[in-house]
Design a protein around this motif. Structure first.
Motif, PDB file in Angstrom:
ATOM      1  N   ASN A   1      34.834 -65.163 -15.536  1.00  0.00           N
ATOM      2  CA  ASN A   1      35.352 -65.071 -16.905  1.00  0.00           C
ATOM      3  C   ASN A   1      36.207 -66.294 -17.245  1.00  0.00           C
ATOM      4  O   ASN A   1      36.095 -66.839 -18.345  1.00  0.00           O
ATOM      5  CB  ASN A   1      36.162 -63.787 -17.093  1.00  0.00           C
ATOM      6  CG  ASN A   1      36.746 -63.698 -18.486  1.00  0.00           C
ATOM      7  OD1 ASN A   1      36.029 -63.714 -19.474  1.00  0.00           O
ATOM      8  ND2 ASN A   1      38.057 -63.646 -18.566  1.00  0.00           N
ATOM      9  N   ALA A   2      37.055 -66.726 -16.312  1.00  0.00           N
ATOM     10  CA  ALA A   2      37.909 -67.898 -16.572  1.00  0.00           C
ATOM     11  C   ALA A   2      37.061 -69.131 -16.865  1.00  0.00           C
ATOM     12  O   ALA A   2      37.373 -69.912 -17.769  1.00  0.00           O
ATOM     13  CB  ALA A   2      38.841 -68.146 -15.387  1.00  0.00           C
ATOM     14  N   MET A   3      35.957 -69.309 -16.122  1.00  0.00           N
ATOM     15  CA  MET A   3      35.069 -70.439 -16.384  1.00  0.00           C
ATOM     16  C   MET A   3      34.439 -70.306 -17.773  1.00  0.00           C
ATOM     17  O   MET A   3      34.313 -71.295 -18.496  1.00  0.00           O
ATOM     18  CB  MET A   3      33.980 -70.543 -15.323  1.00  0.00           C
ATOM     19  CG  MET A   3      33.060 -71.719 -15.547  1.00  0.00           C
ATOM     20  SD  MET A   3      31.757 -71.815 -14.309  1.00  0.00           S
ATOM     21  CE  MET A   3      30.956 -73.333 -14.838  1.00  0.00           C
ATOM     22  N   ALA A   4      34.062 -69.081 -18.147  1.00  0.00           N
ATOM     23  CA  ALA A   4      33.475 -68.869 -19.475  1.00  0.00           C
ATOM     24  C   ALA A   4      34.470 -69.232 -20.569  1.00  0.00           C
ATOM     25  O   ALA A   4      34.075 -69.786 -21.600  1.00  0.00           O
ATOM     26  CB  ALA A   4      33.023 -67.420 -19.623  1.00  0.00           C
ATOM     27  N   GLN A   5      35.749 -68.960 -20.365  1.00  0.00           N
ATOM     28  CA  GLN A   5      36.763 -69.281 -21.370  1.00  0.00           C
ATOM     29  C   GLN A   5      37.002 -70.795 -21.445  1.00  0.00           C
ATOM     30  O   GLN A   5      37.221 -71.332 -22.511  1.00  0.00           O
ATOM     31  CB  GLN A   5      38.084 -68.557 -21.073  1.00  0.00           C
ATOM     32  CG  GLN A   5      37.971 -67.035 -20.977  1.00  0.00           C
ATOM     33  CD  GLN A   5      37.061 -66.419 -22.016  1.00  0.00           C
ATOM     34  OE1 GLN A   5      37.294 -66.539 -23.211  1.00  0.00           O
ATOM     35  NE2 GLN A   5      35.989 -65.762 -21.575  1.00  0.00           N
ATOM     36  N   ARG A   6      36.937 -71.460 -20.292  1.00  0.00           N
ATOM     37  CA  ARG A   6      37.163 -72.915 -20.238  1.00  0.00           C
ATOM     38  C   ARG A   6      35.959 -73.715 -20.710  1.00  0.00           C
ATOM     39  O   ARG A   6      36.084 -74.667 -21.463  1.00  0.00           O
ATOM     40  CB  ARG A   6      37.454 -73.357 -18.798  1.00  0.00           C
ATOM     41  CG  ARG A   6      38.827 -73.209 -18.295  1.00  0.00           C
ATOM     42  CD  ARG A   6      39.025 -73.920 -16.941  1.00  0.00           C
ATOM     43  NE  ARG A   6      37.877 -73.878 -16.053  1.00  0.00           N
ATOM     44  CZ  ARG A   6      37.652 -72.910 -15.152  1.00  0.00           C
ATOM     45  NH1 ARG A   6      38.463 -71.900 -15.022  1.00  0.00           N
ATOM     46  NH2 ARG A   6      36.583 -72.966 -14.377  1.00  0.00           N
ATOM     47  N   GLU A   7      34.768 -73.352 -20.191  1.00  0.00           N
ATOM     48  CA  GLU A   7      33.585 -74.194 -20.353  1.00  0.00           C
ATOM     49  C   GLU A   7      32.486 -73.589 -21.210  1.00  0.00           C
ATOM     50  O   GLU A   7      31.499 -74.253 -21.507  1.00  0.00           O
ATOM     51  CB  GLU A   7      33.022 -74.539 -18.972  1.00  0.00           C
ATOM     52  CG  GLU A   7      34.030 -75.288 -18.114  1.00  0.00           C
ATOM     53  CD  GLU A   7      33.505 -75.585 -16.729  1.00  0.00           C
ATOM     54  OE1 GLU A   7      32.286 -75.824 -16.589  1.00  0.00           O
ATOM     55  OE2 GLU A   7      34.326 -75.582 -15.795  1.00  0.00           O
ATOM     56  N   GLY A   8      32.639 -72.318 -21.570  1.00  0.00           N
ATOM     57  CA  GLY A   8      31.642 -71.646 -22.387  1.00  0.00           C
ATOM     58  C   GLY A   8      30.859 -70.608 -21.599  1.00  0.00           C
ATOM     59  O   GLY A   8      30.712 -70.709 -20.382  1.00  0.00           O
ATOM     60  N   THR A   9      30.359 -69.624 -22.343  1.00  0.00           N
ATOM     61  CA  THR A   9      29.615 -68.521 -21.731  1.00  0.00           C
ATOM     62  C   THR A   9      28.356 -69.018 -21.015  1.00  0.00           C
ATOM     63  O   THR A   9      28.077 -68.604 -19.894  1.00  0.00           O
ATOM     64  CB  THR A   9      29.224 -67.492 -22.818  1.00  0.00           C
ATOM     65  OG1 THR A   9      30.425 -67.036 -23.450  1.00  0.00           O
ATOM     66  CG2 THR A   9      28.495 -66.310 -22.231  1.00  0.00           C
ATOM     67  N   GLY A  10      27.604 -69.900 -21.654  1.00  0.00           N
ATOM     68  CA  GLY A  10      26.355 -70.395 -21.072  1.00  0.00           C
ATOM     69  C   GLY A  10      26.536 -71.035 -19.706  1.00  0.00           C
ATOM     70  O   GLY A  10      25.914 -70.605 -18.731  1.00  0.00           O
ATOM     71  N   PRO A  11      27.397 -72.065 -19.598  1.00  0.00           N
ATOM     72  CA  PRO A  11      27.594 -72.698 -18.292  1.00  0.00           C
ATOM     73  C   PRO A  11      28.094 -71.727 -17.213  1.00  0.00           C
ATOM     74  O   PRO A  11      27.695 -71.820 -16.056  1.00  0.00           O
ATOM     75  CB  PRO A  11      28.633 -73.782 -18.578  1.00  0.00           C
ATOM     76  CG  PRO A  11      28.451 -74.105 -20.025  1.00  0.00           C
ATOM     77  CD  PRO A  11      28.079 -72.797 -20.668  1.00  0.00           C
TER      78      PRO A  11
ATOM     79  N   VAL B   1      23.286 -70.992 -25.704  1.00  0.00           N
ATOM     80  CA  VAL B   1      24.350 -70.124 -26.223  1.00  0.00           C
ATOM     81  C   VAL B   1      25.428 -70.977 -26.886  1.00  0.00           C
ATOM     82  O   VAL B   1      26.031 -71.833 -26.254  1.00  0.00           O
ATOM     83  CB  VAL B   1      24.967 -69.270 -25.089  1.00  0.00           C
ATOM     84  CG1 VAL B   1      26.187 -68.512 -25.588  1.00  0.00           C
ATOM     85  CG2 VAL B   1      23.935 -68.302 -24.535  1.00  0.00           C
ATOM     86  N   THR B   2      25.644 -70.745 -28.177  1.00  0.00           N
ATOM     87  CA  THR B   2      26.710 -71.431 -28.919  1.00  0.00           C
ATOM     88  C   THR B   2      27.262 -70.481 -29.972  1.00  0.00           C
ATOM     89  O   THR B   2      26.605 -69.514 -30.361  1.00  0.00           O
ATOM     90  CB  THR B   2      26.185 -72.697 -29.646  1.00  0.00           C
ATOM     91  OG1 THR B   2      25.165 -72.297 -30.560  1.00  0.00           O
ATOM     92  CG2 THR B   2      25.647 -73.723 -28.672  1.00  0.00           C
ATOM     93  N   GLY B   3      28.473 -70.742 -30.409  1.00  0.00           N
ATOM     94  CA  GLY B   3      29.034 -70.020 -31.538  1.00  0.00           C
ATOM     95  C   GLY B   3      29.648 -68.672 -31.239  1.00  0.00           C
ATOM     96  O   GLY B   3      30.268 -68.077 -32.093  1.00  0.00           O
ATOM     97  N   SER B   4      29.463 -68.154 -30.037  1.00  0.00           N
ATOM     98  CA  SER B   4      30.079 -66.879 -29.713  1.00  0.00           C
ATOM     99  C   SER B   4      30.900 -67.037 -28.441  1.00  0.00           C
ATOM    100  O   SER B   4      30.643 -67.916 -27.626  1.00  0.00           O
ATOM    101  CB  SER B   4      29.023 -65.785 -29.524  1.00  0.00           C
ATOM    102  OG  SER B   4      28.188 -66.075 -28.428  1.00  0.00           O
ATOM    103  N   ALA B   5      31.890 -66.192 -28.319  1.00  0.00           N
ATOM    104  CA  ALA B   5      32.755 -66.227 -27.145  1.00  0.00           C
ATOM    105  C   ALA B   5      32.794 -64.829 -26.536  1.00  0.00           C
ATOM    106  O   ALA B   5      33.170 -63.865 -27.200  1.00  0.00           O
ATOM    107  CB  ALA B   5      34.153 -66.681 -27.523  1.00  0.00           C
TER     108      ALA B   5
END
Length: 127
Positions: free
Chosen positions: A14-24, A57-61
């Protein structure tokens, strides 16, 4: 071996998703042959499908919090269960729950092999 290892892996995911995005984050934390069960559509099957889908994946968090974890007696498989929030443009679009099945990798890290979830009408309280 403690289930806390899976909680920690899921929190780092989750921390990576917040830093770098859900896709990566989903690409980085998925095992070599992952499966994602998606309500209303066919599952994503395999690494190439994950890379293709999550590269776009873009535009959503998406943010999530693991609430429970368990590791099998074999010490190489386990699950996390938790709650998530989906935002678009800063506005909350959905709440939900998820389950991820994790497999210990050769290097000792944990990667998910199966992930799925569904929406809920309200945020889920901690069980």
């Amino acid at each position: 071996m403690s289930a806390q290892q899976l909680i920690d892996a899921d929190k780092a995911f989750n921390a990576m998703a917040q830093r770098e995005g859900t896709g990566p984050a989903f690409i980085a934390y998925s095992a070599e042959d992952p499966v994602m069960i998606r309500p209303g559509s066919m599952p994503l099957l395999g690494r190439s499908a994950f890379v293709e889908a999550f590269s776009q994946v873009t535009g959503s968090a998406l943010s999530w919090e693991p609430l429970r974890a368990e590791i099998a007696a074999s010490q190489d498989l386990g699950y996390t269960f938790g709650r998530y929030t989906l935002r678009e443009g800063g506005e909350i679009k959905a709440y939900g729950v998820y389950v991820s099945i994790w497999k210990k990798q050769q290097d000792g890290s944990w990667k998910f092999v199966l992930d799925g979830g569904g929406t809920t009408p309200h945020p889920v309280a901690h069980p």
